[in-house]
Write a protein that holds these residues in place. Structure first.
Motif, mmCIF file in Angstrom:
data_model
loop_
_atom_site.group_PDB
_atom_site.id
_atom_site.type_symbol
_atom_site.label_atom_id
_atom_site.label_comp_id
_atom_site.label_asym_id
_atom_site.label_seq_id
_atom_site.Cartn_x
_atom_site.Cartn_y
_atom_site.Cartn_z
ATOM 1 N N ASP A 52 -0.113 -12.943 3.706
ATOM 2 C CA ASP A 52 0.397 -14.276 3.377
ATOM 3 C C ASP A 52 -0.560 -15.032 2.471
ATOM 4 O O ASP A 52 -0.173 -15.999 1.823
ATOM 5 C CB ASP A 52 0.615 -15.093 4.658
ATOM 6 N N HIS A 53 -1.818 -14.614 2.456
ATOM 7 C CA HIS A 53 -2.845 -15.364 1.724
ATOM 8 C C HIS A 53 -3.892 -14.374 1.210
ATOM 9 O O HIS A 53 -4.162 -13.361 1.879
ATOM 10 C CB HIS A 53 -3.488 -16.378 2.691
ATOM 11 N N PRO A 54 -4.500 -14.644 0.030
ATOM 12 C CA PRO A 54 -5.509 -13.717 -0.495
ATOM 13 C C PRO A 54 -6.626 -13.394 0.502
ATOM 14 O O PRO A 54 -7.123 -12.260 0.529
ATOM 15 C CB PRO A 54 -6.069 -14.467 -1.719
ATOM 16 N N ASP A 55 -7.002 -14.368 1.343
ATOM 17 C CA ASP A 55 -8.078 -14.111 2.316
ATOM 18 C C ASP A 55 -7.734 -12.985 3.286
ATOM 19 O O ASP A 55 -8.614 -12.442 3.954
ATOM 20 C CB ASP A 55 -8.332 -15.358 3.195
ATOM 21 N N GLU A 56 -6.452 -12.681 3.403
ATOM 22 C CA GLU A 56 -6.031 -11.660 4.376
ATOM 23 C C GLU A 56 -6.144 -10.240 3.826
ATOM 24 O O GLU A 56 -5.894 -9.282 4.556
ATOM 25 C CB GLU A 56 -4.581 -11.923 4.825
ATOM 26 N N LEU A 57 -6.517 -10.105 2.538
ATOM 27 C CA LEU A 57 -6.551 -8.760 1.958
ATOM 28 C C LEU A 57 -7.495 -7.819 2.718
ATOM 29 O O LEU A 57 -7.079 -6.719 3.100
ATOM 30 C CB LEU A 57 -6.897 -8.808 0.459
ATOM 31 N N PRO A 58 -8.763 -8.216 2.977
ATOM 32 C CA PRO A 58 -9.668 -7.254 3.632
ATOM 33 C C PRO A 58 -9.099 -6.704 4.936
ATOM 34 O O PRO A 58 -9.176 -5.491 5.193
ATOM 35 C CB PRO A 58 -10.944 -8.077 3.883
ATOM 36 N N ALA A 59 -8.492 -7.570 5.728
ATOM 37 C CA ALA A 59 -7.973 -7.114 7.024
ATOM 38 C C ALA A 59 -6.773 -6.174 6.870
ATOM 39 O O ALA A 59 -6.489 -5.370 7.759
ATOM 40 C CB ALA A 59 -7.590 -8.325 7.875
ATOM 41 N N ALA A 60 -6.070 -6.293 5.734
ATOM 42 C CA ALA A 60 -4.874 -5.456 5.538
ATOM 43 C C ALA A 60 -5.238 -4.062 5.030
ATOM 44 O O ALA A 60 -4.408 -3.164 5.019
ATOM 45 C CB ALA A 60 -3.934 -6.136 4.548
ATOM 46 N N LEU A 61 -6.486 -3.909 4.576
ATOM 47 C CA LEU A 61 -6.886 -2.623 3.996
ATOM 48 C C LEU A 61 -7.288 -1.652 5.107
ATOM 49 O O LEU A 61 -7.997 -2.033 6.032
ATOM 50 C CB LEU A 61 -8.071 -2.825 3.036
ATOM 51 N N GLY A 62 -6.817 -0.434 5.000
ATOM 52 C CA GLY A 62 -7.165 0.563 6.018
ATOM 53 C C GLY A 62 -6.928 1.945 5.467
ATOM 54 O O GLY A 62 -6.480 2.095 4.318
ATOM 55 N N PRO A 63 -7.185 2.982 6.269
ATOM 56 C CA PRO A 63 -7.075 4.362 5.769
ATOM 57 C C PRO A 63 -5.642 4.785 5.442
ATOM 58 O O PRO A 63 -5.424 5.813 4.812
ATOM 59 C CB PRO A 63 -7.630 5.200 6.934
ATOM 60 N N ASP A 64 -4.660 3.962 5.875
ATOM 61 C CA ASP A 64 -3.262 4.309 5.575
ATOM 62 C C ASP A 64 -2.775 3.675 4.265
ATOM 63 O O ASP A 64 -1.648 3.906 3.825
ATOM 64 C CB ASP A 64 -2.342 3.869 6.736
ATOM 65 N N VAL A 65 -3.596 2.841 3.627
ATOM 66 C CA VAL A 65 -3.138 2.103 2.433
ATOM 67 C C VAL A 65 -3.352 2.941 1.172
ATOM 68 O O VAL A 65 -4.472 3.340 0.869
ATOM 69 C CB VAL A 65 -3.881 0.751 2.310
ATOM 70 N N GLY A 66 -2.265 3.175 0.454
ATOM 71 C CA GLY A 66 -2.350 3.942 -0.787
ATOM 72 C C GLY A 66 -2.435 3.052 -2.013
ATOM 73 O O GLY A 66 -3.152 3.349 -2.965
ATOM 74 N N VAL A 67 -1.695 1.938 -2.012
ATOM 75 C CA VAL A 67 -1.625 1.075 -3.190
ATOM 76 C C VAL A 67 -1.669 -0.387 -2.767
ATOM 77 O O VAL A 67 -0.966 -0.786 -1.833
ATOM 78 C CB VAL A 67 -0.291 1.273 -3.976
ATOM 79 N N VAL A 68 -2.491 -1.157 -3.470
ATOM 80 C CA VAL A 68 -2.447 -2.616 -3.311
ATOM 81 C C VAL A 68 -1.843 -3.150 -4.602
ATOM 82 O O VAL A 68 -2.309 -2.845 -5.710
ATOM 83 C CB VAL A 68 -3.844 -3.205 -3.041
ATOM 84 N N TYR A 69 -0.805 -3.953 -4.442
ATOM 85 C CA TYR A 69 0.127 -4.246 -5.532
ATOM 86 C C TYR A 69 0.288 -5.770 -5.580
ATOM 87 O O TYR A 69 0.954 -6.351 -4.721
ATOM 88 C CB TYR A 69 1.392 -3.487 -5.128
ATOM 89 N N LEU A 70 -0.412 -6.383 -6.551
ATOM 90 C CA LEU A 70 -0.522 -7.852 -6.532
ATOM 91 C C LEU A 70 -0.206 -8.448 -7.897
ATOM 92 O O LEU A 70 -0.401 -7.804 -8.931
ATOM 93 C CB LEU A 70 -1.962 -8.255 -6.181
ATOM 94 N N SER A 71 0.206 -9.713 -7.904
ATOM 95 C CA SER A 71 0.280 -10.461 -9.166
ATOM 96 C C SER A 71 -1.088 -11.077 -9.411
ATOM 97 O O SER A 71 -1.625 -11.761 -8.530
ATOM 98 C CB SER A 71 1.312 -11.586 -9.069
ATOM 99 N N HIS A 72 -1.618 -10.830 -10.591
ATOM 100 C CA HIS A 72 -2.953 -11.375 -10.881
ATOM 101 C C HIS A 72 -2.934 -12.895 -10.799
ATOM 102 O O HIS A 72 -3.893 -13.515 -10.356
ATOM 103 C CB HIS A 72 -3.384 -10.912 -12.275
ATOM 104 N N VAL A 73 -1.815 -13.488 -11.231
ATOM 105 C CA VAL A 73 -1.665 -14.946 -11.168
ATOM 106 C C VAL A 73 -0.363 -15.285 -10.449
ATOM 107 O O VAL A 73 0.694 -14.726 -10.767
ATOM 108 C CB VAL A 73 -1.681 -15.543 -12.592
ATOM 109 N N ASP A 74 -0.457 -16.194 -9.506
ATOM 110 C CA ASP A 74 0.710 -16.615 -8.739
ATOM 111 C C ASP A 74 1.643 -17.444 -9.625
ATOM 112 O O ASP A 74 1.199 -18.382 -10.293
ATOM 113 C CB ASP A 74 0.242 -17.449 -7.540
ATOM 114 N N TYR A 75 2.923 -17.090 -9.618
ATOM 115 C CA TYR A 75 3.864 -17.759 -10.543
ATOM 116 C C TYR A 75 4.114 -19.214 -10.169
ATOM 117 O O TYR A 75 4.624 -19.971 -10.979
ATOM 118 C CB TYR A 75 5.183 -16.986 -10.624
#
Ligand SMILES: Cc1ncc(COP(=O)(O)O)c(C=O)c1O
Length: 411
Positions: free
Chosen positions: A150-173
């Motif tokens: 829900d928020h950029p700060d949550e990225l580290p916690a979402a990363l794990g050994p099952d994650v293949g791709v992180v898919y983000l908009s560089h700038v929020d529209y």
């Protein structure tokens, strides 16, 4: 206090001021602050399209494939803008639209690490980005899944050994929040995942360093700040280390090793060009080429100076002249965290946007209370921003935005 002469002095120092003349001026007295939607028209674009219609379509027809650069345009356009993306000249192509390119590269990226089936993205990413990821999961019957933050700060916690791709908009529209790309890529790679960026609200506004910053994949629109015209082709980037690893998601004949061999079996073209699918949109590419020839001459540092100068000026003008009229800048205050546009709020944002239209300022409204001013460094001057804020002050101070004719908000 910033004054009109200050804005004129900034324009006199603008390294891109000569390039503004290469863009057509609208026939009405309009300050166009929606380059984040459809960018400005290069002055010679109509003539180029007209030439293609007559010399290409009317006269050459099938012979156009060999008389003109119709086949090569997808990568020639890529070469023209690659330096502004921080990509090698052979690592970018123009083709299809952004949604199609998102799908093609997301599927390709997922195929590279099948043992890591999770795609991490933002819940409030631009809708097409979310839909494409959900659609891919659906197509593959759950063999990949989407994990939202829900928020950029949550990225580290979402990363794990099952994650293949992180898919983000560089700038929020909406907010214009700009991710720190290098730091994010480092964290993504530390966990073993690939970094995939949608640069639609950056490309042509701010020069970036895709390769140096470690991006694996990227896409973006051609019709926004890149000024390719309505329906312009989108672009895609693949880091050289991933270009030869897999078949593309759509194995079309234009991505075949030998297009006109009409071989019975598919064999991918080497490099990024394997992601070409079918016949290119020759008319759209022709319009895009007018902008591409301008982009070739733009230095990344000049683009960035101009964008930062416009963006900082607008923040100051809004604070100086509109703060006591209900305007609050909601984009990040730190410039390095802002993308192409600047967003501010006002309780009557929808009607204010309509009233601005009637006063010759084209901007865009996002529910519930945001107004976006897109800052195209190629097309805008500092004095344009002074004048736009002048009109905003008038609209707010006079209360004209409360008039019933501005109650219905257009797209
Ligand atoms: C961030 C972002 N990605 C993708 C798109 C959609 O692009 P396209 O219409 O080329 O598929 C948009 C359109 O505004 C966008 O803002």
């Amino acid at each position: 206090m910033i004054t009109l002469p200050d804005c004129q002095a900034l324009d006199a120092r603008d390294p891109l001021r000569q390039l503004r003349l290469k863009f057509a001026q609208p026939t009405e007295d309009t300050i166009y602050l929606d380059g984040n939607s459809v960018g400005a028209m290069p002055a010679d674009a109509p003539q180029r399209v007209q030439d293609l219609m007559t010399r290409g379509w009317r006269d050459a027809r099938r012979r156009g494939w060999s008389h003109f650069d119709w086949m090569e345009k997808p990568w020639l356009l890529g070469e023209a803008v690659a330096h502004l993306l921080g990509a090698g000249p052979h690592d970018v192509i123009f083709c299809d639209n952004t949604s199609v390119n998102l799908f093609k590269l997301l599927a390709y990226a997922c195929k590279l690490q099948p043992q890591r089936p999770v795609i991490v993205t933002q819940r409030h990413n631009f809708p097409t980005d979310v839909y494409v990821a959900q659609g891919l999961a659906h197509l593959l019957d759950g063999r990949v899944s989407v994990r939202f933050i829900d928020h950029p700060d949550e990225l580290p916690a979402a990363l794990g050994p099952d994650v293949g791709v992180v898919y983000l908009s560089h700038v929020d529209y909406r907010s214009s929040y700009r991710w720190p790309m290098r730091q994010a890529n480092e964290a993504i790679h530390r966990c073993g995942a690939l970094a995939f960026w949608d640069l639609s609200h950056v490309a042509g506004a701010i020069a970036v360093s895709l390769e140096d910053d470690g991006a694996d994949f990227a896409v973006g629109c051609g019709y926004k700040y890149l000024c390719g015209g309505p329906g312009a082709p989108a672009w895609l980037y693949v880091h050289p280390q991933h270009q030869e690893k897999e078949w593309p998601a759509i194995a079309g004949w234009m991505g075949h090793q030998d297009v006109f061999a009409f071989a019975p079996d598919y064999e991918p073209l080497s490099g990024v060009r394997r992601h070409l699918t079918g016949s290119p949109s020759i008319l759209a590419n022709q319009a895009m080429s007018a902008a591409a020839d301008i982009w070739k001459t733009v230095q990344p540092a000049d683009l960035n100076w101009k964008h930062q100068s416009l963006s900082e000026l607008l923040v100051h003008l809004l604070q100086q002249r509109c703060a006591d009229l209900g305007v609050v800048v909601t984009s990040p205050m730190d410039y390095s965290q802002r993308g192409g546009h600047l967003t501010f709020s006002h309780p009557g944002a929808g009607s204010v946007t309509e009233a601005l239209l009637a006063h010759g300022v084209v901007s865009s409204f996002r529910k519930p209370d945001s107004i976006r001013f897109g800052l195209s460094p190629m097309a805008l001057s500092h004095v344009d921003l002074w004048n736009a804020v002048d009109r905003l002050v008038h609209v707010l101070q006079s209360g004209v935005w409360q008039d019933s004719r501005f109650a219905k908000v257009s797209v």
